[in-house]
Design a protein around this motif. Sequence first.
Motif, PDB file in Angstrom:
ATOM      1  N   ILE A  52      19.557 -15.481   6.797  1.00  0.00           N
ATOM      2  CA  ILE A  52      19.201 -15.244   7.860  1.00  0.00           C
ATOM      3  C   ILE A  52      19.466 -13.993   8.456  1.00  0.00           C
ATOM      4  N   THR A  53      20.177 -13.541   8.483  1.00  0.00           N
ATOM      5  CA  THR A  53      20.744 -12.111   8.520  1.00  0.00           C
ATOM      6  C   THR A  53      20.496 -11.195   7.197  1.00  0.00           C
ATOM      7  N   THR A 108       0.951  -0.968  -0.014  1.00  0.00           N
ATOM      8  CA  THR A 108      -0.084  -0.152   0.341  1.00  0.00           C
ATOM      9  C   THR A 108       0.870   1.119  -0.271  1.00  0.00           C
ATOM     10  N   PRO A 109       0.666   1.985  -0.526  1.00  0.00           N
ATOM     11  CA  PRO A 109       1.616   3.789  -0.715  1.00  0.00           C
ATOM     12  C   PRO A 109       2.139   3.763   0.703  1.00  0.00           C
ATOM     13  N   GLY A 110       3.265   3.744   0.682  1.00  0.00           N
ATOM     14  CA  GLY A 110       4.782   3.964   2.121  1.00  0.00           C
ATOM     15  C   GLY A 110       4.621   3.048   2.465  1.00  0.00           C
ATOM     16  N   THR A 111       4.629   2.000   2.352  1.00  0.00           N
ATOM     17  CA  THR A 111       5.337   0.544   2.490  1.00  0.00           C
ATOM     18  C   THR A 111       5.978  -0.113   1.930  1.00  0.00           C
ATOM     19  N   PRO A 112       6.934  -1.173   3.028  1.00  0.00           N
ATOM     20  CA  PRO A 112       7.929  -1.236   1.611  1.00  0.00           C
ATOM     21  C   PRO A 112       7.589  -2.370   0.595  1.00  0.00           C
ATOM     22  N   ASP A 113       8.545  -3.396  -0.302  1.00  0.00           N
ATOM     23  CA  ASP A 113       8.104  -4.136  -0.999  1.00  0.00           C
ATOM     24  C   ASP A 113       7.745  -5.165  -0.257  1.00  0.00           C
ATOM     25  N   PRO A 114       6.570  -6.327  -0.169  1.00  0.00           N
ATOM     26  CA  PRO A 114       6.165  -7.006  -0.603  1.00  0.00           C
ATOM     27  C   PRO A 114       7.510  -8.407  -0.411  1.00  0.00           C
ATOM     28  N   ALA A 115       8.322  -8.515  -1.085  1.00  0.00           N
ATOM     29  CA  ALA A 115       9.712  -9.264  -1.216  1.00  0.00           C
ATOM     30  C   ALA A 115      10.654  -9.247   0.351  1.00  0.00           C
ATOM     31  N   LEU A 116      10.744 -10.474   1.193  1.00  0.00           N
ATOM     32  CA  LEU A 116      11.779  -9.935   2.252  1.00  0.00           C
ATOM     33  C   LEU A 116      12.881 -10.396   1.762  1.00  0.00           C
ATOM     34  N   LEU A 117      13.168 -10.717   1.007  1.00  0.00           N
ATOM     35  CA  LEU A 117      14.798  -9.816   0.427  1.00  0.00           C
ATOM     36  C   LEU A 117      15.003  -9.386  -1.022  1.00  0.00           C
ATOM     37  N   PRO A 118      15.790  -8.328  -1.771  1.00  0.00           N
ATOM     38  CA  PRO A 118      15.395  -8.102  -2.984  1.00  0.00           C
ATOM     39  C   PRO A 118      15.733  -9.174  -3.720  1.00  0.00           C
ATOM     40  N   ARG A 119      15.107  -9.479  -4.422  1.00  0.00           N
ATOM     41  CA  ARG A 119      15.248  -9.665  -5.738  1.00  0.00           C
ATOM     42  C   ARG A 119      17.059 -10.461  -6.360  1.00  0.00           C
ATOM     43  N   ASP A 120      17.936  -9.476  -6.298  1.00  0.00           N
ATOM     44  CA  ASP A 120      19.535  -9.411  -6.104  1.00  0.00           C
ATOM     45  C   ASP A 120      19.460 -10.050  -5.606  1.00  0.00           C
ATOM     46  N   GLU A 122      17.132  -8.221   9.734  1.00  0.00           N
ATOM     47  CA  GLU A 122      17.222  -7.043   8.817  1.00  0.00           C
ATOM     48  C   GLU A 122      16.295  -6.689   8.270  1.00  0.00           C
ATOM     49  N   THR A 123      15.541  -6.585   7.909  1.00  0.00           N
ATOM     50  CA  THR A 123      14.156  -6.432   6.921  1.00  0.00           C
ATOM     51  C   THR A 123      13.270  -6.657   7.275  1.00  0.00           C
ATOM     52  N   LEU A 124      13.228  -7.712   8.100  1.00  0.00           N
ATOM     53  CA  LEU A 124      11.802  -7.670   8.705  1.00  0.00           C
ATOM     54  C   LEU A 124      11.941  -6.808  10.137  1.00  0.00           C
ATOM     55  N   ALA A 125      13.284  -7.081  10.547  1.00  0.00           N
ATOM     56  CA  ALA A 125      13.413  -5.870  12.138  1.00  0.00           C
ATOM     57  C   ALA A 125      13.303  -4.253  11.208  1.00  0.00           C
ATOM     58  N   GLU A 126      13.862  -3.801   9.932  1.00  0.00           N
ATOM     59  CA  GLU A 126      13.109  -2.053   9.533  1.00  0.00           C
ATOM     60  C   GLU A 126      11.356  -2.630   9.400  1.00  0.00           C
ATOM     61  N   ARG A 127      10.506  -3.763   8.944  1.00  0.00           N
ATOM     62  CA  ARG A 127       9.960  -3.659   8.518  1.00  0.00           C
ATOM     63  C   ARG A 127       9.009  -3.165   9.975  1.00  0.00           C
TER      64      ARG A 127
END
Length: 141
Positions: free
Chosen positions: A94-95, A47-59, A99-104
């Motif tokens: 895991i790292t 939704t606007p203002g929320t992060p990308d749903p992927a838990l890890l970026p594709r790259d 980190e992604t989940l903590a930021e979200r």
Amino acid sequence: MMYDQERARQPQSKSPDPAKRYAPQPPRTEPAHAPHEPPTSADDLTTPGTPDPALLPRDQRDELAMRLRQALNTFVDSPHRAVEEADSVFAEAITHLTETLAERRRVLRAGWQGQDTEAQTEELRLALRQYRKITELLLRM
């Protein structure tokens, strides 16, 4: 012999093939959403203002997957080194995930926690929706 003749005259039943009757069936899964809510799709996670749903970026996912494939491919020549590399890839995944989940979580909490006691119901509803979606995404992993 009378039994066989009588059985031949009876109409054939439409019973399923016994071999198919005991074939493995895919497990039934219940939806992760409440019955009165529409299913959550990956498109619905943003939704606007929320992060990308992927838990890890594709790259990052691609790089970790490539390293894991390389570890698997080198197992025959160097089993110990292959397992060490697989362990390293696992630890890095895991790292990144942590980190992604903590930021979200930090972003979500900032949206509702710092407000006065009379926080807007709509803002709380959106926060709850995001918590539900991210948690469902984790549970589907």
